[in-house]
Design an enzyme around this catalytic site. Structure first.
Site, PDB file in Angstrom:
ATOM      1  CB  SER A 146      -0.911   0.018   1.236  1.00 31.75           C
ATOM      2  OG  SER A 146      -1.588   1.261   1.334  1.00 31.75           O
ATOM      3  NE  ARG A 257      -0.080  -0.028  -7.116  1.00 33.63           N
ATOM      4  CZ  ARG A 257       0.700  -0.414  -6.113  1.00 33.63           C
ATOM      5  NH1 ARG A 257       0.181  -1.102  -5.107  1.00 33.63           N
ATOM      6  NH2 ARG A 257       1.979  -0.122  -6.104  1.00 33.63           N
ATOM      7  CD  GLU A 260       1.411   8.303  -2.463  1.00 32.81           C
ATOM      8  OE1 GLU A 260       2.568   8.542  -2.861  1.00 32.81           O
ATOM      9  OE2 GLU A 260       0.478   8.025  -3.224  1.00 32.81           O
ATOM     10  CG  ASP A 261       0.992  12.626  -4.014  1.00 29.87           C
ATOM     11  OD1 ASP A 261      -0.204  12.268  -4.038  1.00 29.87           O
ATOM     12  OD2 ASP A 261       1.664  12.764  -5.051  1.00 29.87           O
TER      13      ASP A 261
END
Length: 333
Positions: A146, A257, A260-261
């Site tokens: 992840s 995917r 996250e940033d």
């Protein structure tokens, strides 16, 4: 008698003019020589890449505390995925940076890192040891694959500063040192090299937002995020991300995917109410392609923005036009 006196006066006047002209010429020559000397000093200063400044005092990078105190050093947290050649190149480069304390490799692959890979990286670290001290190299092994893994809390991390970096980009150590000094002046915010922006998409409603890549930043001169592929932030945000980030957002990131940033940018902005700081620096891409090169990338990032706004209950990102530039490395600033 009067004629000779007039001649003498004219002679004195001419001599005076010649003297003034000569003196002025000497002054001009001295001034030009001084300019040339300063230019040579400036060129030499740039070539030394981080040594003394133009006027002779010690530069900020050289004079700052290089001890092992939390304020004086930083840790690299590097995300990687089955790109061992790139990982070797990156670690070989960053191991030489002067104020680096430790390197944490975020490992989310099904197989553990091989012994040859470990031996190579540890040998590189050993070769770059200084004054009997060497950078600590740690593999942070994760069972789940992840992108959230790159922001897991690191127990017993000795430094306050975390430099989050991908394995396929390289920055000169001098550039990282400058970004670190910028972060030290504002340790609660994110300081990074890759700016991005958001805007209100009025065509879809006042509460809908669009994602802007580099060209949007270039065109408008504003940004509201710096991507965690190359950014400094305080280690406390790793704990905050681990403990407080909504589970629905983490699940969305794992499933898609991506983003996250953006989630980390939301987290920091929500905690501080302040914008990030964009640092100008040279970026060397050593990888071939990434997810940003895939079709529909901006659309997926826009979906992330609106998903996160719904989860946070508001848009926490703050826009700014501030850019930090190391004036020692530019002629006009």
């Amino acid at each position: 008698m009067r004629g000779s006196l007039a001649i003498n006066r004219r002679t004195v006047f001419k001599l005076r003019q010649i003297g003034i002209a000569t003196l002025g010429s000497v002054k001009i020559k001295i001034l030009l020589c001084g300019c040339v000397a300063l230019t040579l000093l400036a060129v030499a200063n740039r070539n030394r890449d981080g040594s003394s400044s133009l006027w002779g005092w010690t530069s900020d990078v050289a004079s700052l505390d290089r001890s092992s105190s939390p304020r004086g050093r930083y840790a690299i947290v590097m995300n990687t995925w089955k790109r061992y050649d790139l990982l070797k190149k990156s670690i070989s480069h960053y191991a030489s940076c002067p104020r680096l304390d430790s390197i944490h490799i975020i490992w989310s692959e099904p197989n553990s890192p091989s012994d040859p890979l470990k031996r190579f990286l540890n040998h590189v670290i050993f070769l770059n040891s200084r004054n009997g001290r060497q950078v600590e190299l740690i593999f942070d092994i994760n069972k789940e694959d992840s992108l959230n893994n790159r922001f897991k809390e690191i127990k017993d991390l000795e430094t306050d500063a975390v430099f989050s970096i991908d394995d396929d980009v390289i920055f000169p150590c001098s550039s990282i040192e400058f970004a670190f000094t910028v972060w030290q002046s504002a340790p609660d915010t994110m300081v990074g090299y890759v700016p991005r922006m958001h805007w209100v998409d009025e065509t879809k409603g006042k509460d809908k937002y669009g994602y802007g890549g580099w060209w949007s930043v270039w065109w408008t001169g504003t940004y509201s995020m710096v991507l965690s592929k190359a950014a400094f932030f305080h280690k406390k945000y790793l704990k905050l991300y681990t403990d407080e980030m909504p589970a629905s957002i983490k699940e969305y990131i794992t499933r898609n995917r991506n983003c996250e940033d953006i989630a980390m940018s939301f987290l920091v902005a929500n905690a501080t109410g302040a914008p990030p700081i964009w640092v100008k620096g040279k970026i060397f891409e050593i990888g071939s392609t990434g997810i940003s090169s895939l079709g529909g990338h901006s659309e997926r990032r826009t979906q992330c923005l609106n998903k996160f706004v719904a989860e946070f209950g508001r848009m926490p990102l703050v826009s700014t036009s501030l850019k930090a530039v190391d004036s020692r490395n530019v002629w006009f600033w």
